[in-house]
Structure formats: C-alpha cells, structure tokens
Design a protein around this motif. Structure first.
Motif, short mmCIF file in Angstrom:
data_model
loop_
_atom_site.label_atom_id
_atom_site.label_comp_id
_atom_site.label_asym_id
_atom_site.label_seq_id
_atom_site.Cartn_x
_atom_site.Cartn_y
_atom_site.Cartn_z
N THR A 104 0.83 -1.20 0.00
CA THR A 104 0.00 0.00 0.00
C THR A 104 0.87 1.25 0.00
O THR A 104 2.02 1.24 0.43
N GLN B 42 0.12 5.18 1.35
CA GLN B 42 -0.84 6.07 1.99
C GLN B 42 -0.39 7.51 1.80
O GLN B 42 0.76 7.86 2.10
N ARG C 115 -2.76 -1.16 -3.26
CA ARG C 115 -3.83 -0.22 -2.93
C ARG C 115 -3.26 1.14 -2.58
O ARG C 115 -2.27 1.26 -1.87
N ILE D 52 -4.11 4.42 -0.48
CA ILE D 52 -4.95 4.84 0.64
C ILE D 52 -4.87 6.36 0.73
O ILE D 52 -3.81 6.93 1.02
N GLY E 197 -9.94 -4.29 -3.82
CA GLY E 197 -10.01 -2.89 -3.42
C GLY E 197 -8.73 -2.18 -3.82
O GLY E 197 -7.64 -2.53 -3.38
N ASP F 25 -8.70 3.51 -1.49
CA ASP F 25 -9.47 3.74 -0.28
C ASP F 25 -9.46 5.24 0.02
O ASP F 25 -8.40 5.88 -0.07
N TYR F 26 -10.61 5.82 0.34
CA TYR F 26 -10.67 7.26 0.65
C TYR F 26 -11.66 7.49 1.78
O TYR F 26 -12.48 6.63 2.10
N ASP G 122 -15.91 -3.87 2.06
CA ASP G 122 -15.73 -3.80 3.51
C ASP G 122 -16.90 -3.00 4.08
O ASP G 122 -16.95 -1.78 3.92
N ASN H 7 -16.20 0.16 5.71
CA ASN H 7 -15.52 1.18 4.93
C ASN H 7 -16.05 1.16 3.50
O ASN H 7 -15.42 0.63 2.59
N THR I 47 -16.31 3.49 1.36
CA THR I 47 -15.72 4.45 0.43
C THR I 47 -14.46 3.84 -0.19
O THR I 47 -13.34 4.17 0.16
N MET I 48 -14.68 2.95 -1.13
CA MET I 48 -13.61 2.19 -1.75
C MET I 48 -13.86 2.07 -3.24
O MET I 48 -14.98 1.79 -3.67
N THR J 137 -13.32 -0.22 -6.29
CA THR J 137 -13.05 -1.65 -6.46
C THR J 137 -13.23 -2.05 -7.91
O THR J 137 -13.87 -1.35 -8.71
#
Length: 394
Positions: free
Chosen positions: A249, A251, A277, A279, A312, A315-316, A358, A361, A363-364, A366
C-alpha cells in the motif's frame, strides 16, 4: 580580475589546494585547478567566495568540511567532477550554480538559495546521502536541481533531506532516484518537491509533506506520505504507482489531484486474490477529463477467477472525497461507475463507492470479476454437454 577570455591555472607539487580556516575569494576571475587529481579542500571554518560577473572555479575534487561556499551574482559558479559537502553551508545568489558529476552529503549541510537553479545541474549529476548523520537542509527561496537523489540504507542509514522556507528540490533525470532509507521533510510554507517529466523515483521511506509534491514523471512508492500538503500528478507522462508486491500500500494523507491524462497504476494478483492499494487520507480530485486507471496483472500470476471476486484498489475517507471519474484508455470518455475492464484473463466491473468490499468502509474504489460470457454451458468431465446445459444453449 582577468579579461573575459583569459584563464588562470595554478598547481603545486602535491596537486592539492587547502583553505584551512581562511578565505579564498575569486573576483571576476576564471581559475582552473586540474593538475593531477586537482583536489581542493576547504575546512575548519574556511570560506570560498566567488563573485563578480562570470567568475568560475574549475577543479577535479572539492571537499567542503565544516566550511562554507558563497556564490555571488552574475552567473558565477563552480565546475567539479566530485563535490563533498560535510557540515557545509552553501549560499547561492541569483544565476549562480555548481555543476558536478557527483555531490556527496555528509553531516548536516545547508544549501541556501536565492531565486536560482542552484547545485548540481550537470548532465550526469547525482546527490548521494552518505553516512549515518547525513542531513541536507534546503533553505531560502530558490531551487536546487539535481538529476538524481540517492538515499541508501546500506551506506547511509537514516539520512534526512529537509526543505524549509520557500526552497524547492527538483529531480530531473530518468536514471532513477532510489530512496531506500531515511526521511524527506517538506516543511516550508511554500517549499516543494518536483519530480520532473523525465524523472523516475522509487521510495520506500516516510515522506512528510506539509506543502507540495508535484509529479510530472514517475513516482512509485510504498509506506506513507504524511502531512496536509498537496500531492499532484500534473502532465500526460505523470504516473503514480505502488512499490512492492501485490498487497503493498501507499498512503497519502493530504489531498491528491490527478490531472488529465496522468496515470494511477495498480497491480492485481488473481492467483493470490489480492492487489496493491492507494490509501487516500483526504480528497482525491479529477477534473472534466480524468486520469487513466492502469489496473494490470503479471501474466505469471493470472488465473480465471470466480464471478464476484473483488479487489479494493483505492481507499478514501468519505463519499464526497472522491471527485471526478477515471478516463478511458482509448480517450473516448469517462470510465463511469459500472464500466467493464478486461484485465488479463478476467473481466471486471468498476465501482467508485463499493459498499460490498468492507461494510465498515464503503468508500472504496473496487473492481469485481464479472461472470464469464465465453460459454454459458458447462462441459462435463467427458467433454460433452448435458441436457440441462444444452437447453441453455438452445
């Protein structure tokens, strides 16, 4: 001073010039010291001051240890093969420069710029952070431009580069900048890190961004970019990728802007049922024309997946924090919610606000495997189609 076309050469028996605690000032002069190794050393509080129009020092190796260089107005500069800055202070006035094939930073070194493109502008130039106490501080309101910056965990554990005030750091070349250990801090209110169009940066280190990072080239990272500063992809060659295997990931806590025709690259691994991913800790913003989504697979890891398998990829924080749509790679328009993407052996459906990945969560972004449409009938073990499946085909 010397006439503009003249040069002054000097040497000694040991091919070494030493400024120990004193000051050497060149004024309207072009001095060349390249006999033998052509080594010059400034140390113990010494100062090398170069001023006056077109003044220049050329030498092979210049070592500045607990000492300073002052470059004045009028296109003055230093041209060296190798520059060592160890506990040094380098001050640039407008239009001054240092051109070196290799610049090595040890100890705590400060480069103070004033509306200039400063240190290390040669075609093969790199800055190497060398030693456990290597700390490069950029101050002032100019730009330090380098082909590449290397921060290596083997030879220089925990190096640090800090941008303060209005200072900018510019990475310009495609030879690749590797940041494997240490920290980069962008702390000045108007300081910035620029990854220019031809540059390629890989980063495994924490970056603190309280101001601005602009990527025109390629930035591939893992770990975290903390702070409230803006991270922007700006240009048709700009690419943001995730460093490491699938499951890795990156971030980024501050706002992310993906300008038209830039690219977000994410690797899927159908064999391991996982993906890289991004993030986002704040807004992800695209304009009327979005960025390309480059979701890709390594053919060696690709398998046909059951329908409904999800990956996914971005992610936000909240639904309102994702603004805009990705752009089709054939430039025919937006990748709207529900668009189908063929990636390797599978076809995926894109979702911008997927609550099914998820529940805690939603707000993803995909991609979900769609049912195969190659053949709705299943072959039996003997390779035949049974009656029920035949009815489907009919």
């Amino acid at each position: 001073g010397l006439p503009n076309a003249d040069r002054c050469y000097f040497s000694n028996a040991v091919n070494h010039a030493d400024i120990d605690g004193g000051t050497l000032e060149l004024f309207e002069s072009h001095v060349i010291f390249r006999t033998g190794s052509g080594e010059m050393r400034i140390h113990n509080g010494g100062t090398l001051r170069i001023r006056g129009a077109q003044s220049m020092l050329e030498t092979g190796t210049l070592e500045v240890e607990n000492a300073s260089i002052e470059l004045g107005l009028g296109g003055v500069g230093i041209e060296v093969d190798t520059l060592l800055l160890d506990g040094a202070t380098v001050t640039f006035e407008p239009s001054s420069k240092i051109v070196s094939d290799l610049t090595t930073v040890r100890g705590t070194t400060t480069i103070d710029t004033d509306f200039t493109t400063g240190v290390a502008t040669g075609l093969t130039t790199a800055i190497v952070m060398d030693g456990p106490d290597a700390h490069l501080i950029l101050a002032g309101d100019g730009t330090v431009s380098v082909d590449a910056l290397f921060m290596d965990m083997v030879f220089s554990p925990n190096p640090k580069v800090t941008l303060t005030e209005f200072a900018d750091l510019e990475i310009t070349d495609s030879i690749g900048s590797g940041w494997d250990d240490g920290t980069i801090e962008i702390l000045g209110e108007d300081s910035a890190l620029f990854v220019r169009e031809d540059a390629f940066v890989t980063s495994r280190i924490p970056i603190v961004n309280e101001a601005f990072i602009e990527v025109e080239g390629v930035f591939v990272g893992s770990g975290a970019v903390s702070g409230s500063g803006l991270f922007e992809l700006s240009g048709v060659e700009a690419t943001l990728g995730i460093l490491g295997s699938t499951g890795s990931t990156l971030q980024i806590d501050g706002p992310i802007v993906l300008n038209p025709f830039s690219k977000l690259a994410i690797e899927l691994d159908p064999q391991q049922d996982r993906s890289q991913r991004l993030i986002a800790g704040s807004e992800v913003v695209m304009g009327t024309i979005g960025a390309y989504l480059d979701a890709y697979v390594d053919p060696a890891n690709d398998v046909v997946l059951p329908a409904g398998t999800k990956f996914g990829i971005l992610d936000y924080p909240a639904e309102d924090d994702f603004i805009g749509l990705f752009w089709k790679d054939d430039d025919s328009g937006d990748l709207v919610d529900g668009s189908l993407l063929t990636i390797g052996l599978n076809t995926y459906r894109l979702a911008y606000h997927d609550e099914g990945f998820d529940p805690d969560n939603p707000t993803m972004v995909t991609v979900t495997v769609e049912p195969s449409t190659d053949c709705p009938a299943d072959l039996d073990d003997d390779g035949t189609v049974d009656g029920a499946d035949l009815a489907i085909l009919l």
